[in-house]
Design an enzyme around this catalytic site. Structure first.
Site, PDB file in Angstrom:
ATOM      1  N   MET A  62      46.439  47.416  38.933  1.00 43.64           N
ATOM      2  CA  MET A  62      45.633  47.473  37.715  1.00 43.64           C
ATOM      3  C   MET A  62      45.140  46.107  37.245  1.00 43.64           C
ATOM      4  O   MET A  62      44.263  46.026  36.390  1.00 43.64           O
ATOM      5  CB  MET A  62      46.401  48.170  36.590  1.00 43.64           C
ATOM      6  CG  MET A  62      47.671  47.494  36.142  1.00 43.64           C
ATOM      7  SD  MET A  62      47.506  46.272  34.807  1.00 43.64           S
ATOM      8  CE  MET A  62      46.984  47.283  33.444  1.00 43.64           C
ATOM      9  N   TYR A  63      45.665  45.011  37.783  1.00 47.23           N
ATOM     10  CA  TYR A  63      45.197  43.696  37.382  1.00 47.23           C
ATOM     11  C   TYR A  63      43.767  43.485  37.876  1.00 47.23           C
ATOM     12  O   TYR A  63      43.504  43.541  39.082  1.00 47.23           O
ATOM     13  CB  TYR A  63      46.084  42.594  37.939  1.00 47.23           C
ATOM     14  CG  TYR A  63      47.511  42.607  37.465  1.00 47.23           C
ATOM     15  CD1 TYR A  63      47.897  43.283  36.313  1.00 47.23           C
ATOM     16  CD2 TYR A  63      48.503  41.925  38.161  1.00 47.23           C
ATOM     17  CE1 TYR A  63      49.212  43.292  35.882  1.00 47.23           C
ATOM     18  CE2 TYR A  63      49.820  41.914  37.736  1.00 47.23           C
ATOM     19  CZ  TYR A  63      50.171  42.605  36.596  1.00 47.23           C
ATOM     20  OH  TYR A  63      51.480  42.611  36.178  1.00 47.23           O
ATOM     21  N   SER A  64      42.867  43.248  36.948  1.00 45.38           N
ATOM     22  CA  SER A  64      41.436  43.131  37.257  1.00 45.38           C
ATOM     23  C   SER A  64      40.938  44.347  38.036  1.00 45.38           C
ATOM     24  O   SER A  64      39.984  44.260  38.812  1.00 45.38           O
ATOM     25  CB  SER A  64      41.136  41.845  38.036  1.00 45.38           C
ATOM     26  OG  SER A  64      41.323  40.705  37.241  1.00 45.38           O
ATOM     27  N   LEU A  65      41.616  45.485  37.833  1.00 41.68           N
ATOM     28  CA  LEU A  65      41.251  46.754  38.471  1.00 41.68           C
ATOM     29  C   LEU A  65      41.113  46.607  39.989  1.00 41.68           C
ATOM     30  O   LEU A  65      40.163  47.091  40.606  1.00 41.68           O
ATOM     31  CB  LEU A  65      39.956  47.298  37.858  1.00 41.68           C
ATOM     32  CG  LEU A  65      40.002  47.525  36.333  1.00 41.68           C
ATOM     33  CD1 LEU A  65      38.676  48.071  35.831  1.00 41.68           C
ATOM     34  CD2 LEU A  65      41.157  48.443  35.952  1.00 41.68           C
TER      35      LEU A  65
END
Length: 329
Positions: A62-65
């Site tokens: 989910m980090y920076s998608l």
């Protein structure tokens, strides 16, 4: 003088990890969060980490998608000796709004793992972690799906992140009962401003041979000095981070920050170095996850590895703490 990196085992496993883990949430796309560094700006951090001997890197889908995984994978494939590195990522939070695109059901876990492998550009994830527990999915389904990934060779070890100790203990028990892969690590919220993990979770980890990898070891920068718990600060992250006020708003937090600054002043050191040295001195802590957007902050973390606090300094740091409500789950 270049100081050799210190290594330890992750819990009771045979996996050797550096005593610092570089958190990669800060690397990816500034479109996701304005303080995130793009690929070109992130590269020097990977270069310095590898140069210093760090072999442990943590990101999440989910980090920076997903872009964080892409940036992390490309940098480490180009810079590091891949067989020596330990790559950790996480699953749970959504990367888009579609059905089956979040949580810990079997379908999402398997699909998310395959997507993370593609983005990282690797064949096997060293440590695959559940970012949170999923109250809507039976724990047996989650654990069996994770075991499936281990048996297929997609994942080497599994870990968990912030949850209640009873829930984590139940998961460990279910794995043992069914012969499934067992959680070997706990990525938990633990620092001088938030020590509720000392009540149940850390003793459980010690008893069960689970390695602790604390997130936010500097309490979103509050333990780096220069501002109080109710102040936003002058950085992009300080101005835009909505999570800090929900984590650190207790009476007495400022007293802890002041204690850190007092010990640091006595040593002539940055407060962040003292706060990290305290955390590294805890026997259940394997490797704090250090996130940074300035190289000087990474250097401070590296120096903390060599700092040993006196018993009196530890008392000074710990004495102001007051009980907190549970935060970060």
């Amino acid at each position: 003088m270049i100081v050799p990196m210190k290594f330890t085992k992750l819990g009771r496993t045979g996996l050797s990890v550096s005593r610092l883990c570089l958190g990669c949430m800060s690397f990816g796309s500034p479109r996701w969060r304005p303080w995130v560094l793009d690929e070109a700006a992130a590269r020097p951090f990977f270069v310095r980490a590898i140069e210093a001997g760090i072999n442990f890197f943590d990101t999440a889908d989910m980090y920076s998608l997903g872009v964080s995984e892409e940036v992390t994978g490309r940098a480490l494939r180009e810079i590091g000796r891949w067989d020596e590195l330990v790559i950790a990522t996480k699953v749970f939070f959504p990367t888009n709004e579609g059905p089956n695109m979040s949580g810990l059901g079997r379908k999402h876990i398997v699909q998310a793992c395959e997507a993370s492998l593609r983005r990282l550009g690797i064949e096997t994830i060293d440590l695959y972690q559940v970012h949170r527990f999923d109250a809507e999915v039976p724990i047996e389904e989650t654990l069996e799906a994770l075991d499936h990934l281990v048996r297929r060779g997609k994942v080497r070890y599994i870990g968990a992140s912030s949850t209640a100790a009873w829930q984590f203990g139940r998961a460990l028990s279910k794995s043992e009962q069914n012969g499934w892969a067992r959680f070997v690590s706990m990525q938990n919220h633990y620092n001088l401003l938030y020590r509720e993990e000392e009540r149940e979770m850390l003793p459980l980890c010690a008893a069960e041979g689970v390695g602790a990898m604390p997130w936010s070891p500097l309490a979103r920068g509050l333990l780096a000095g220069g501002r109080r718990a109710d102040a936003r600060g002058d950085t992009k992250r300080g101005q835009t981070d909505a999570l800090t006020p929900t984590l650190y708003d207790q009476p007495g937090d400022d007293d802890v920050i002041a204690a850190v600054e007092k010990v640091a002043a006595g040593r002539g050191l940055p407060p962040a170095e003292v706060a990290l040295a305290w955390l590294l001195g805890k026997p259940t802590v394997t490797a704090p996850i250090v996130g940074t957007t300035k190289l000087e902050h990474l250097e401070t973390a590296l120096r903390a590895l060599e700092l040993t606090l006196t018993a009196e300094e530890v008392r000074t740091l710990e004495e102001p703490y007051r009980p907190h409500a549970v935060r970060g789950h």
